[in-house]
Design a protein around this motif. Structure first.
Motif, PDB file in Angstrom:
ATOM      1  N   ILE A  29       0.770  -1.265   0.120  1.00 56.00           N
ATOM      2  CA  ILE A  29       0.044  -0.014   0.039  1.00 56.00           C
ATOM      3  C   ILE A  29       0.800   1.110  -0.105  1.00 56.00           C
ATOM      4  O   ILE A  29       0.453   2.230  -0.720  1.00 56.00           O
ATOM      5  CB  ILE A  29      -1.089   0.110   1.004  1.00 56.00           C
ATOM      6  CG1 ILE A  29      -2.144  -0.977   1.228  1.00 56.00           C
ATOM      7  CG2 ILE A  29      -1.688   1.360   1.533  1.00 56.00           C
ATOM      8  CD1 ILE A  29      -2.937  -1.318   2.247  1.00 56.00           C
ATOM      9  N   LEU A  30       1.946   1.214   0.854  1.00 57.30           N
ATOM     10  CA  LEU A  30       2.797   2.335   0.724  1.00 57.30           C
ATOM     11  C   LEU A  30       3.404   2.650  -0.644  1.00 57.30           C
ATOM     12  O   LEU A  30       3.494   3.787  -0.999  1.00 57.30           O
ATOM     13  CB  LEU A  30       4.090   2.057   1.918  1.00 57.30           C
ATOM     14  CG  LEU A  30       4.825   3.567   2.267  1.00 57.30           C
ATOM     15  CD1 LEU A  30       4.106   4.678   2.722  1.00 57.30           C
ATOM     16  CD2 LEU A  30       5.860   2.904   3.304  1.00 57.30           C
ATOM     17  N   PHE A  31       3.828   1.529  -1.105  1.00 61.19           N
ATOM     18  CA  PHE A  31       4.489   1.689  -2.436  1.00 61.19           C
ATOM     19  C   PHE A  31       3.513   2.385  -3.487  1.00 61.19           C
ATOM     20  O   PHE A  31       3.796   3.142  -4.351  1.00 61.19           O
ATOM     21  CB  PHE A  31       4.971   0.455  -2.993  1.00 61.19           C
ATOM     22  CG  PHE A  31       6.657   0.463  -2.738  1.00 61.19           C
ATOM     23  CD1 PHE A  31       7.496   0.242  -3.857  1.00 61.19           C
ATOM     24  CD2 PHE A  31       7.095   0.333  -1.446  1.00 61.19           C
ATOM     25  CE1 PHE A  31       8.690   0.169  -3.591  1.00 61.19           C
ATOM     26  CE2 PHE A  31       8.441   0.262  -1.175  1.00 61.19           C
ATOM     27  CZ  PHE A  31       9.194   0.274  -2.302  1.00 61.19           C
ATOM     28  N   LEU A  32       2.374   1.702  -3.509  1.00 60.16           N
ATOM     29  CA  LEU A  32       1.125   2.132  -4.428  1.00 60.16           C
ATOM     30  C   LEU A  32       0.919   3.657  -3.960  1.00 60.16           C
ATOM     31  O   LEU A  32       0.644   4.526  -5.126  1.00 60.16           O
ATOM     32  CB  LEU A  32      -0.033   1.331  -4.204  1.00 60.16           C
ATOM     33  CG  LEU A  32       0.045  -0.068  -4.880  1.00 60.16           C
ATOM     34  CD1 LEU A  32      -1.202  -0.708  -4.292  1.00 60.16           C
ATOM     35  CD2 LEU A  32       0.099  -0.096  -6.320  1.00 60.16           C
ATOM     36  N   PHE A  33       0.775   4.030  -2.732  1.00 61.18           N
ATOM     37  CA  PHE A  33       0.433   5.389  -2.430  1.00 61.18           C
ATOM     38  C   PHE A  33       1.413   6.457  -2.720  1.00 61.18           C
ATOM     39  O   PHE A  33       1.229   7.286  -3.560  1.00 61.18           O
ATOM     40  CB  PHE A  33       0.345   5.695  -0.980  1.00 61.18           C
ATOM     41  CG  PHE A  33      -0.224   7.027  -0.480  1.00 61.18           C
ATOM     42  CD1 PHE A  33      -1.359   7.468  -0.866  1.00 61.18           C
ATOM     43  CD2 PHE A  33       0.840   7.680   0.067  1.00 61.18           C
ATOM     44  CE1 PHE A  33      -1.576   8.758  -0.293  1.00 61.18           C
ATOM     45  CE2 PHE A  33       0.530   9.175   0.653  1.00 61.18           C
ATOM     46  CZ  PHE A  33      -0.535   9.525   0.275  1.00 61.18           C
ATOM     47  N   SER A  34       2.795   6.154  -2.431  1.00 62.47           N
ATOM     48  CA  SER A  34       3.908   6.694  -2.999  1.00 62.47           C
ATOM     49  C   SER A  34       4.271   7.050  -4.489  1.00 62.47           C
ATOM     50  O   SER A  34       4.205   8.267  -5.036  1.00 62.47           O
ATOM     51  CB  SER A  34       5.242   6.159  -2.425  1.00 62.47           C
ATOM     52  OG  SER A  34       6.263   6.974  -2.953  1.00 62.47           O
ATOM     53  N   GLY A  35       3.780   5.873  -5.304  1.00 65.36           N
ATOM     54  CA  GLY A  35       4.084   5.796  -6.611  1.00 65.36           C
ATOM     55  C   GLY A  35       2.793   6.580  -7.426  1.00 65.36           C
ATOM     56  O   GLY A  35       3.029   7.531  -8.257  1.00 65.36           O
ATOM     57  N   PHE A  36       1.468   6.450  -6.839  1.00 62.24           N
ATOM     58  CA  PHE A  36       0.464   7.260  -7.445  1.00 62.24           C
ATOM     59  C   PHE A  36       0.491   8.678  -6.992  1.00 62.24           C
ATOM     60  O   PHE A  36       0.323   9.496  -8.112  1.00 62.24           O
ATOM     61  CB  PHE A  36      -0.943   6.716  -6.945  1.00 62.24           C
ATOM     62  CG  PHE A  36      -1.615   5.475  -7.687  1.00 62.24           C
ATOM     63  CD1 PHE A  36      -1.711   5.682  -8.939  1.00 62.24           C
ATOM     64  CD2 PHE A  36      -1.640   4.276  -6.969  1.00 62.24           C
ATOM     65  CE1 PHE A  36      -2.198   4.701  -9.679  1.00 62.24           C
ATOM     66  CE2 PHE A  36      -2.266   3.316  -7.592  1.00 62.24           C
ATOM     67  CZ  PHE A  36      -2.595   3.351  -8.946  1.00 62.24           C
ATOM     68  N   ILE A  37       1.068   9.174  -5.860  1.00 66.92           N
ATOM     69  CA  ILE A  37       1.046  10.655  -5.585  1.00 66.92           C
ATOM     70  C   ILE A  37       2.112  11.330  -6.516  1.00 66.92           C
ATOM     71  O   ILE A  37       1.934  12.359  -7.114  1.00 66.92           O
ATOM     72  CB  ILE A  37       1.699  10.805  -4.065  1.00 66.92           C
ATOM     73  CG1 ILE A  37       0.373  10.560  -3.255  1.00 66.92           C
ATOM     74  CG2 ILE A  37       2.016  12.079  -3.853  1.00 66.92           C
ATOM     75  CD1 ILE A  37      -0.854  11.506  -3.317  1.00 66.92           C
ATOM     76  N   LYS A  38       3.323  10.704  -6.585  1.00 65.82           N
ATOM     77  CA  LYS A  38       4.109  11.189  -7.551  1.00 65.82           C
ATOM     78  C   LYS A  38       3.800  10.991  -9.018  1.00 65.82           C
ATOM     79  O   LYS A  38       4.105  12.085  -9.889  1.00 65.82           O
ATOM     80  CB  LYS A  38       5.632  10.533  -7.304  1.00 65.82           C
ATOM     81  CG  LYS A  38       6.211  10.791  -5.959  1.00 65.82           C
ATOM     82  CD  LYS A  38       7.640  10.416  -5.746  1.00 65.82           C
ATOM     83  CE  LYS A  38       7.993   9.123  -5.840  1.00 65.82           C
ATOM     84  NZ  LYS A  38       7.613   8.237  -4.737  1.00 65.82           N
ATOM     85  N   ALA A  39       3.111  10.104  -9.426  1.00 65.17           N
ATOM     86  CA  ALA A  39       2.711   9.826 -10.802  1.00 65.17           C
ATOM     87  C   ALA A  39       1.568  10.806 -11.213  1.00 65.17           C
ATOM     88  O   ALA A  39       1.499  11.231 -12.181  1.00 65.17           O
ATOM     89  CB  ALA A  39       2.244   8.707 -11.263  1.00 65.17           C
ATOM     90  N   ASN A  40       0.983  11.579 -10.268  1.00 56.66           N
ATOM     91  CA  ASN A  40       0.204  12.465 -10.421  1.00 56.66           C
ATOM     92  C   ASN A  40       0.669  13.873 -10.781  1.00 56.66           C
ATOM     93  O   ASN A  40       0.172  14.666 -11.479  1.00 56.66           O
ATOM     94  CB  ASN A  40      -0.937  12.864  -8.913  1.00 56.66           C
ATOM     95  CG  ASN A  40      -1.556  14.185  -9.022  1.00 56.66           C
ATOM     96  OD1 ASN A  40      -2.796  13.942  -9.713  1.00 56.66           O
ATOM     97  ND2 ASN A  40      -1.251  15.037  -8.498  1.00 56.66           N
ATOM     98  N   ASP A  41       1.806  14.004 -10.505  1.00 58.07           N
ATOM     99  CA  ASP A  41       2.618  15.077 -10.922  1.00 58.07           C
ATOM    100  C   ASP A  41       4.123  14.890 -10.996  1.00 58.07           C
ATOM    101  O   ASP A  41       5.069  15.023 -10.310  1.00 58.07           O
ATOM    102  CB  ASP A  41       2.683  16.318  -9.617  1.00 58.07           C
ATOM    103  CG  ASP A  41       3.304  17.566 -10.211  1.00 58.07           C
ATOM    104  OD1 ASP A  41       3.543  17.921 -11.177  1.00 58.07           O
ATOM    105  OD2 ASP A  41       3.710  18.539  -9.097  1.00 58.07           O
TER     106      ASP A  41
END
Length: 399
Positions: A29-41
């Motif tokens: 979940i942490l990797f998904l959250f971190s990845g999605f947040i950065k992929a957002n910008d």
């Protein structure tokens, strides 16, 4: 002995499985959250990578920073998703371990040598100091080591090989596709102070009732008779010491942050004309519609960027014949370079200048456009999404 040994073995196996299961969920979940947040910008994450490139003398990678950001974000999402799905357990375990150790090194280096103020782990959504990021990575590493040690126990949740391959392909396409999409169409969620709906003048001042950072100023003083040297605070210095001719200040006073206060969201916006005159308030308080075309680096425009800028310029020129509006180009490039572009493209945009940091925060596109009225950001567009004259009239100007 067999009777005593069997339950003990089951208990140990159960404990390991619980620890492994929790670690997979937490890390995944942490990797998904971190990845999605950065992929957002990814553009913003790319700016952060450029700071690291500067520290490690890898400036030649700056031109590729955004695509490297997309690669890292996508890799985080893929590893997180595959870990939760139980796919490719050996490769995923190695990937997560190596990536965590790499981030651990970066955050420690940033914190210890104070070279990067924010790690960018969770983009602009959750700013973390390097030490906070380092502690986060240390905790993360504990769970990653559990996964790595017991990776052989991980079982895929899908038994059919064809289904697993199909799901894996979709995960990979989605993971890297999000970053590519937001590069061209702007972030899904804007965490920056220039997001739509925000009033820029209000975010440039300290609100009533709030207190800014409190600093303590230290003076090093020397007694002319005895040669004694000591440090005193500004309060101590003003409390009579300054009147004593026996004491003299040595060097320049230093400042120390005593208490962190309210952080003004937009502390650094200064817009000037070619002669250096401050026109910030004139522009951001304009009651009419303002089309602000942000072109941070004029000299870095590609052919596709120039075509997009020409389309934006033509649309605004057509609108200006029918509506009372103002249109301007904001850049950090030199006046000479900006004038060259102005003449070459016959721009109807007034050219003004600002620092690169606020311009990069305004819109994650070069060029990009903001529509302002009374200092409020009405809408933002990338170079691709800027609408036609008819759409602008129907949605904004004709209302």
């Amino acid at each position: 002995m067999e009777t005593n040994f069997t339950p003990t073995r089951k208990k140990n196996t159960s404990t390991v499985d619980i620890a492994l299961g929790f670690s997979r969920i937490f890390v995944g979940i942490l990797f998904l959250f971190s990845g999605f947040i950065k992929a957002n910008d990814p553009t913003g994450f790319g700016y952060k990578l450029e700071e690291y490139f500067l520290v490690f003398q890898l400036d030649f990678l700056n031109d590729y920073s955004v695509w490297i950001a997309v690669l890292i974000c996508g890799l985080e999402i893929v590893l997180g998703a595959f870990l939760l799905l139980g796919f490719y357990r050996n490769k995923v375990a190695w990937g997560i371990l190596l990536l965590t150790v790499f981030f651990l090194f970066l955050t420690f280096y940033s914190a210890f040598f104070e070279v990067v103020s924010s790690c960018g782990c969770f983009g602009d959504a959750i700013p973390l100091t390097p030490w906070q990021s380092f502690i986060k990575d240390v905790i993360l590493l504990v769970f990653v080591l559990v996964i790595f040690k017991y990776r052989a126990r991980i079982q895929p949740i899908l038994s059919n090989q064809t289904t697993r391959s199909l799901v894996s392909t979709l995960v990979i396409l989605l993971s890297f596709g999000i970053g590519v999409y937001t590069i061209y169409f702007l972030p899904f969620i804007d965490f920056l102070p220039y997001k739509e709906g925000n009033n820029i003048p209000e975010l440039m001042v300290l609100p009533d009732g709030e207190e800014g950072d409190i600093y303590e100023h230290l003076y090093e003083i020397k007694h002319q008779q005895t040669g004694e040297v000591k440090k005193v605070t500004d309060k101590e210095y003003m409390d009579g010491i300054w009147e004593d001719d026996n004491w003299e200040v040595v060097g320049e006073p230093t400042s120390k942050l005593v208490k962190k206060g309210y952080q003004i969201p937009i502390p650094d916006l200064l817009i000037s004309d070619s002669e250096g005159n401050d026109v910030t308030q004139e522009i951001i308080t304009n009651p009419y519609y303002n089309f602000v075309v942000v072109c941070t680096y004029v000299d870095k425009l590609s052919l596709a960027d120039i075509i997009a800028l020409d389309r934006i310029n033509t649309t605004i020129r057509d609108l200006a014949t029918d509506y009372n509006l103002r249109a301007l180009l904001l850049t950090t490039s030199s006046p000479e370079v900006a004038r060259g572009l102005q003449d070459e493209m016959d721009l109807v945009l007034e050219t003004f200048y600002a620092d690169a940091i606020p311009l990069k925060s305004m819109v994650r596109s070069n060029p990009g456009v903001l529509l302002l009225q009374n200092g409020t950001v009405i809408k933002k567009w990338s170079k691709i999404t800027f609408p036609s004259k008819r759409e602008l009239e129907e949605d904004y100007l004709a209302k």
